[in-house]
Write a protein that holds these residues in place. Structure first.
Motif, mmCIF file in Angstrom:
data_model
loop_
_atom_site.group_PDB
_atom_site.id
_atom_site.type_symbol
_atom_site.label_atom_id
_atom_site.label_comp_id
_atom_site.label_asym_id
_atom_site.label_seq_id
_atom_site.Cartn_x
_atom_site.Cartn_y
_atom_site.Cartn_z
ATOM 1 N N GLY A 1 -10.705 -10.096 16.000
ATOM 2 C CA GLY A 1 -9.831 -10.709 15.009
ATOM 3 C C GLY A 1 -8.379 -10.343 15.225
ATOM 4 O O GLY A 1 -8.054 -9.291 15.794
ATOM 5 N N ILE A 2 -7.485 -11.241 14.789
ATOM 6 C CA ILE A 2 -6.042 -11.020 14.826
ATOM 7 C C ILE A 2 -5.527 -11.051 13.392
ATOM 8 O O ILE A 2 -5.851 -11.970 12.632
ATOM 9 N N TYR A 3 -4.720 -10.063 13.033
ATOM 10 C CA TYR A 3 -4.161 -9.980 11.687
ATOM 11 C C TYR A 3 -2.636 -9.881 11.782
ATOM 12 O O TYR A 3 -2.106 -8.942 12.372
ATOM 13 N N ILE A 4 -1.957 -10.871 11.207
ATOM 14 C CA ILE A 4 -0.498 -10.846 11.128
ATOM 15 C C ILE A 4 -0.130 -9.894 9.998
ATOM 16 O O ILE A 4 -0.488 -10.138 8.837
ATOM 17 N N ILE A 5 0.570 -8.822 10.305
ATOM 18 C CA ILE A 5 0.740 -7.754 9.318
ATOM 19 C C ILE A 5 2.076 -7.818 8.584
ATOM 20 O O ILE A 5 3.083 -8.335 9.081
ATOM 21 N N GLY A 6 2.037 -7.254 7.384
ATOM 22 C CA GLY A 6 3.227 -7.079 6.570
ATOM 23 C C GLY A 6 2.964 -5.974 5.565
ATOM 24 O O GLY A 6 1.827 -5.782 5.126
ATOM 25 N N LYS A 7 3.985 -5.236 5.206
ATOM 26 C CA LYS A 7 3.823 -4.158 4.233
ATOM 27 C C LYS A 7 3.825 -4.738 2.816
ATOM 28 O O LYS A 7 4.552 -5.685 2.518
ATOM 29 N N GLY A 8 2.989 -4.179 1.946
ATOM 30 C CA GLY A 8 2.895 -4.646 0.568
ATOM 31 C C GLY A 8 2.548 -3.510 -0.361
ATOM 32 O O GLY A 8 2.369 -2.361 0.055
ATOM 33 N N ARG A 9 2.412 -3.821 -1.644
ATOM 34 C CA ARG A 9 2.061 -2.798 -2.626
ATOM 35 C C ARG A 9 0.565 -2.528 -2.659
ATOM 36 O O ARG A 9 0.120 -1.483 -3.133
ATOM 37 N N ALA A 10 -0.230 -3.489 -2.192
ATOM 38 C CA ALA A 10 -1.678 -3.351 -2.195
ATOM 39 C C ALA A 10 -2.236 -3.967 -0.914
ATOM 40 O O ALA A 10 -1.537 -4.688 -0.201
#
Length: 249
Positions: free
Chosen positions: A172-181
């Protein structure tokens, strides 16, 4: 060159292999500019010219032989190898991707992102939970039939790991980003393609290379599931979302 040979043996000890190489270089030493700049890759007929302020290479792609003049340092050798490996991979339908990659139950998961996206943070959180990190900065992908494999390499970012040899199927490929949850959600193909193209290593400005990059990114998207992952830097709870069975938020 004895100094260069010594660096190669020490820096890449875990990746030395016996047998005939695919490429052979006559190697010499050169001085390094204070600011080496960005590598340049230009193809002239059957020859490939690769240059930066600390190395010059001319490779005959038909015979697999070439001349490399390089500053005798691990940093310069790393940069040259990243540049030429990215070229070789992309021409064969693979890619070298700015990304983190995790190994979970024998499968690889890829997290593309440029500087600041959270690759090293995600990698440290995963490592603290017992996951093996393939790399927190650059990962090498090659096609195998209709699938893709992720290969171990010595190319790392902030975690400064030496890496190890091995290859694992990309699940799998996951486009990442920082978040609160922690949250995973579908990623529109157009947005995923744009992110992958920004994260592929490609130092050539030629139209042919642009076409190869587009085909490599499209090939990945057509064969590997892609989602968006927002994660909090508080814990490693995002790991339960990677197989698609966990909650979406």
């Amino acid at each position: 060159h004895a100094g260069i040979t010594g660096i190669l043996r020490k820096r890449y000890a875990g990746f030395l292999r016996r047998g005939l190489p695919e490429l052979t270089f006559q190697v010499g030493a050169m001085e390094r500019k204070e600011d080496p700049g960005t590598p340049s890759v230009v193809r002239r007929g059957g020859e490939l010219a690769i240059r930066r302020g600390d190395f010059r290479c001319l490779l005959d792609e038909r015979t697999g032989t070439g001349r490399l003049d390089i500053h005798p340092s691990a940093q310069s050798l790393d940069s040259f190898l990243r540049t030429i490996c990215s070229r070789i991979l992309m021409r064969s339908g693979g890619a070298m991707v700015h990304s983190a990659a995790l190994l979970i139950s024998g499968n690889a998961f890829l997290f593309p992102g440029k500087s600041g996206a959270g690759k090293s943070t995600l990698s440290r959180l995963a490592a603290s939970a017992g996951c093996e990190v393939i790399s927190d900065e650059l990962n090498m992908l090659r096609r195998k039939g209709r699938s893709f494999m992720v290969y171990g390499s010595p190319f790392w970012g902030e975690m400064r790991n030496e890496g190890r040899q091995g290859s694992w199927p990309l699940r799998g490929i996951y486009i990442i980003g920082k978040g609160r949850a922690h949250r995973a959600a579908p990623e529109p193909p157009g947005k995923a393609l744009a992110v992958l193209l920004r994260c592929l290593m490609n130092f050539s400005r030629e139209p042919e290379a642009a076409g190869e990059a587009l085909r490599a990114a499209a090939g990945l998207l057509s064969r590997v599931p892609v989602r968006r992952l927002e994660f909090s830097d508080r814990d490693s709870g995002f790991l339960r979302l990677l197989d698609g069975r966990g909650p979406s938020a």
